[in-house]
Design a protein around this motif. Sequence first.
Motif, mmCIF file in Angstrom:
data_model
loop_
_atom_site.group_PDB
_atom_site.id
_atom_site.type_symbol
_atom_site.label_atom_id
_atom_site.label_comp_id
_atom_site.label_asym_id
_atom_site.label_seq_id
_atom_site.Cartn_x
_atom_site.Cartn_y
_atom_site.Cartn_z
ATOM 1 N N ASN A 285 0.857 -1.174 0.000
ATOM 2 C CA ASN A 285 0.000 0.000 0.000
ATOM 3 C C ASN A 285 0.897 1.228 0.000
ATOM 4 O O ASN A 285 1.824 1.312 0.805
ATOM 5 N N VAL A 286 0.659 2.142 -0.935
ATOM 6 C CA VAL A 286 1.447 3.370 -1.042
ATOM 7 C C VAL A 286 0.554 4.537 -0.652
ATOM 8 O O VAL A 286 -0.591 4.631 -1.120
ATOM 9 N N PHE A 287 1.051 5.410 0.216
ATOM 10 C CA PHE A 287 0.260 6.559 0.641
ATOM 11 C C PHE A 287 1.170 7.755 0.887
ATOM 12 O O PHE A 287 2.393 7.636 0.964
ATOM 13 N N ILE A 288 0.553 8.928 1.013
ATOM 14 C CA ILE A 288 1.281 10.169 1.255
ATOM 15 C C ILE A 288 1.066 10.562 2.715
ATOM 16 O O ILE A 288 -0.064 10.887 3.106
ATOM 17 N N PRO A 289 2.101 10.531 3.552
ATOM 18 C CA PRO A 289 1.927 10.808 4.986
ATOM 19 C C PRO A 289 1.257 12.145 5.284
ATOM 20 O O PRO A 289 0.438 12.239 6.196
ATOM 21 N N LYS A 290 1.594 13.201 4.527
ATOM 22 C CA LYS A 290 1.004 14.503 4.810
ATOM 23 C C LYS A 290 -0.501 14.486 4.597
ATOM 24 O O LYS A 290 -1.248 15.146 5.312
ATOM 25 N N GLU A 291 -0.973 13.728 3.612
ATOM 26 C CA GLU A 291 -2.414 13.622 3.389
ATOM 27 C C GLU A 291 -3.077 12.833 4.505
ATOM 28 O O GLU A 291 -4.164 13.152 4.956
ATOM 29 N N VAL A 292 -2.395 11.769 4.974
ATOM 30 C CA VAL A 292 -2.916 10.986 6.090
ATOM 31 C C VAL A 292 -2.955 11.844 7.342
ATOM 32 O O VAL A 292 -3.897 11.828 8.117
ATOM 33 N N HIS A 293 -1.902 12.639 7.547
ATOM 34 C CA HIS A 293 -1.799 13.502 8.722
ATOM 35 C C HIS A 293 -2.989 14.469 8.781
ATOM 36 O O HIS A 293 -3.510 14.786 9.862
ATOM 37 N N ALA A 294 -3.437 14.917 7.614
ATOM 38 C CA ALA A 294 -4.551 15.851 7.567
ATOM 39 C C ALA A 294 -5.846 15.219 8.035
ATOM 40 O O ALA A 294 -6.790 15.920 8.432
ATOM 41 N N LEU A 295 -5.916 13.864 7.987
ATOM 42 C CA LEU A 295 -7.115 13.171 8.414
ATOM 43 C C LEU A 295 -7.167 12.967 9.923
ATOM 44 O O LEU A 295 -8.209 12.636 10.492
ATOM 45 N N VAL A 296 -6.028 13.111 10.591
ATOM 46 C CA VAL A 296 -5.940 12.789 12.020
ATOM 47 C C VAL A 296 -6.442 13.948 12.855
ATOM 48 O O VAL A 296 -6.123 15.099 12.588
#
Length: 296
Positions: A285-296
């Motif tokens: 699974n490939v993801f962008i940490p900054k985008e995930v961070h925005a969800l937290v």
Amino acid sequence: MRVVRTVEQLREALDYMRMGGHTPIGFVPTMGYLHEGHASLIRKAGEMSRTVVMSIFVNPLQFGPSEDFSSYPRDERRDLELAEREGADIVFIPAVEEMYPQPIRTRITVDSLTAQLCGASRPGHFDGVTTVVSKLFNMVQPDYAFFGLKDAQQVAVLRRMVSDLNMNVEIIACPIVREADGLALSSRNVYLGSEERTQALVLSRALREARKAIEAGAVQTVDQARGLLISVISSSPLAVIDYVEILSFPGLGALDGGSLLSGAEGEVIMALAVKFGRTRLIDNNVFIPKEVHALV
């Protein structure tokens, strides 16, 4: 659809297409035993190209001495039916003797990117991949080449090869295609027994659970995420872990400070290789940490 088996026939067919203005040319290299994942690559090539070339070649250079070259699944008739149905224009099916008419003395090696993940588990594998793909690129001279992200390390390695050697082709990475129950499509899935097939679903489940935990903020470091992945996979009695890694992508390096949310500037890959019986499966699974961070 035209089927060709020699380099000369391939070049004649491509010359005809180019003279007729049927460019750009899209290329889908495969080892055959095609499935819906390959079909999606052909369709994407058709969207971006006037001529779609597909190769079917089980490349001996990328198999180790104890691996499954001789038993790798093959079904040419079925492959050709799928290729024609999905819109391939030229299918290149060379014999080993056509690709390697003499003992090969030249190999392409991409350092660093091949030192971990499948490169560590399968020494020499990626030298075989880059060598055969560079040969095929020289034969086809495509504008675009299409590869599935199920083997994300292969995509990273080939993109670096193309960049380093100034090859005039763009690597197009296409999404992983999965069965309805989540299992990533692979030609090797045919090797799985019924219970192995059932337990192999733990791979996609582990990736989903880790991604959800990261998005919820419950997991914020590489060690935490890796521990969760290993815990979920280990719940399957038949699963034998080859590797579970979390790295930057496409550089495939360690994340600064080990933090998923703040330690990576680009994309991150969670990559797995696990054996079920004799069958080794990979998933990621490939993801962008900054985008995930925005969800937290």
